[in-house]
Design an enzyme around this catalytic site. Structure first.
Site, PDB file in Angstrom:
ATOM      1  N   GLY A  48       0.828  -1.201   0.000  1.00  0.00           N
ATOM      2  CA  GLY A  48       0.000   0.000   0.000  1.00  0.00           C
ATOM      3  C   GLY A  48       0.857   1.244   0.000  1.00  0.00           C
ATOM      4  N   GLN A  53       3.190   9.965   1.144  1.00  0.00           N
ATOM      5  CA  GLN A  53       4.469   9.248   1.107  1.00  0.00           C
ATOM      6  C   GLN A  53       5.296   9.598  -0.125  1.00  0.00           C
ATOM      7  OE1 GLN A  53       2.515   5.227   2.020  1.00  0.00           O
ATOM      8  NE2 GLN A  53       4.536   5.038   2.939  1.00  0.00           N
ATOM      9  N   CYS A  90       6.325  -0.197   6.940  1.00  0.00           N
ATOM     10  CA  CYS A  90       5.915   0.951   6.144  1.00  0.00           C
ATOM     11  C   CYS A  90       7.074   1.362   5.248  1.00  0.00           C
ATOM     12  CB  CYS A  90       5.533   2.098   7.079  1.00  0.00           C
ATOM     13  SG  CYS A  90       5.047   3.599   6.226  1.00  0.00           S
ATOM     14  N   LEU A  91       6.762   1.654   3.988  1.00  0.00           N
ATOM     15  CA  LEU A  91       7.816   2.058   3.050  1.00  0.00           C
ATOM     16  C   LEU A  91       8.504   3.341   3.518  1.00  0.00           C
ATOM     17  CD1 LEU A  91       6.013   1.292  -0.333  1.00  0.00           C
ATOM     18  CD2 LEU A  91       7.867  -0.024   0.705  1.00  0.00           C
ATOM     19  N   HIS A 132      -4.089   1.328   7.449  1.00  0.00           N
ATOM     20  CA  HIS A 132      -2.733   1.909   7.511  1.00  0.00           C
ATOM     21  C   HIS A 132      -2.602   3.083   6.534  1.00  0.00           C
ATOM     22  CE1 HIS A 132       1.857   1.198   7.652  1.00  0.00           C
ATOM     23  NE2 HIS A 132       1.688   2.097   6.701  1.00  0.00           N
ATOM     24  N   GLU A 133      -3.082   2.900   5.304  1.00  0.00           N
ATOM     25  CA  GLU A 133      -2.943   3.963   4.295  1.00  0.00           C
ATOM     26  C   GLU A 133      -3.846   5.155   4.603  1.00  0.00           C
ATOM     27  OE1 GLU A 133      -0.365   3.606   2.664  1.00  0.00           O
ATOM     28  OE2 GLU A 133      -0.186   1.466   3.021  1.00  0.00           O
ATOM     29  N   HIS A 136      -2.291   7.375   7.059  1.00  0.00           N
ATOM     30  CA  HIS A 136      -1.283   8.277   6.482  1.00  0.00           C
ATOM     31  C   HIS A 136      -1.900   9.614   6.055  1.00  0.00           C
ATOM     32  CE1 HIS A 136       2.598   6.305   6.195  1.00  0.00           C
ATOM     33  NE2 HIS A 136       2.078   5.204   5.684  1.00  0.00           N
TER      34      HIS A 136
HETATM   35 ZN    ZN Z   1       2.922   3.359   5.621  1.00  0.00          ZN
END
Ligand code: ZN
Length: 154
Positions: A48, A53, A90-91, A132-133, A136
């Site tokens: 995701g 991000q 998380c990226l 999660h997304e 963000h």
């Molecule tokens: Zn993340």
């Protein structure tokens, strides 16, 4: 399409902590953003990605929990049930993992790239990814909610 730079959390980069704005017009820039986010997601082997991000404070997310690409504009959780604990990463937080308690199932409403209202029913991993997304978009990182951090080396 282009792969975009993923913003990594550090003290100097506050963008991950800001609240994203609703998209009020789905124009060419939003379509390009969606395309680029999908390409960036797959290139990074992620599940995701949220627009902040890649440095864009707009309420746009992409996800693929193994059943194909989901693109959502202005996503909102409209229903949730059950709970599960999943080890998340998380990226934007390389090499950090932690157990987070989330709903087991969520119903998310949003717009697709054609501006049509869509509903996504996510359970298990997809529920985790959607929550999660969407977090963000409000400047919330999984580490804020983690019950405990997990050392992947152990
Ligand atoms: Zn993340």
């Amino acid at each position: 399409m282009a792969v975009r730079n993923i913003r990594v959390e550090r003290e100097q980069d506050e963008i991950l902590r800001k609240k994203s704005r609703e998209v009020d017009e789905i124009n060419e820039r939003i379509i390009t953003l969606l395309d680029d986010m999908a390409e960036t997601l797959y290139k990074s082997n992620g599940v995701g990605l949220a627009a902040p991000q890649v440095g864009v404070l707009k309420r746009v997310i992409v996800a693929d929990a193994g059943d194909g690409l989901i693109e959502l504009i202005n996503p909102k959780i409209t229903r949730e049930s059950g709970e599960q604990i999943y080890v998340e990463g998380c990226l934007s937080l390389p090499n950090v993992f932690g157990e987070v308690k989330r709903p087991e199932e969520v119903l998310v409403e949003g717009l697709n790239r054609d501006g049509k209202r869509v509903e996504i029913n996510g359970s298990k991993l997809l529920a985790v990814v959607l929550c999660h997304e969407i977090d963000h978009l409000d400047g919330v990182l999984f580490t804020d909610k983690a019950i405990r951090l997990v050392d992947p080396e152990k």
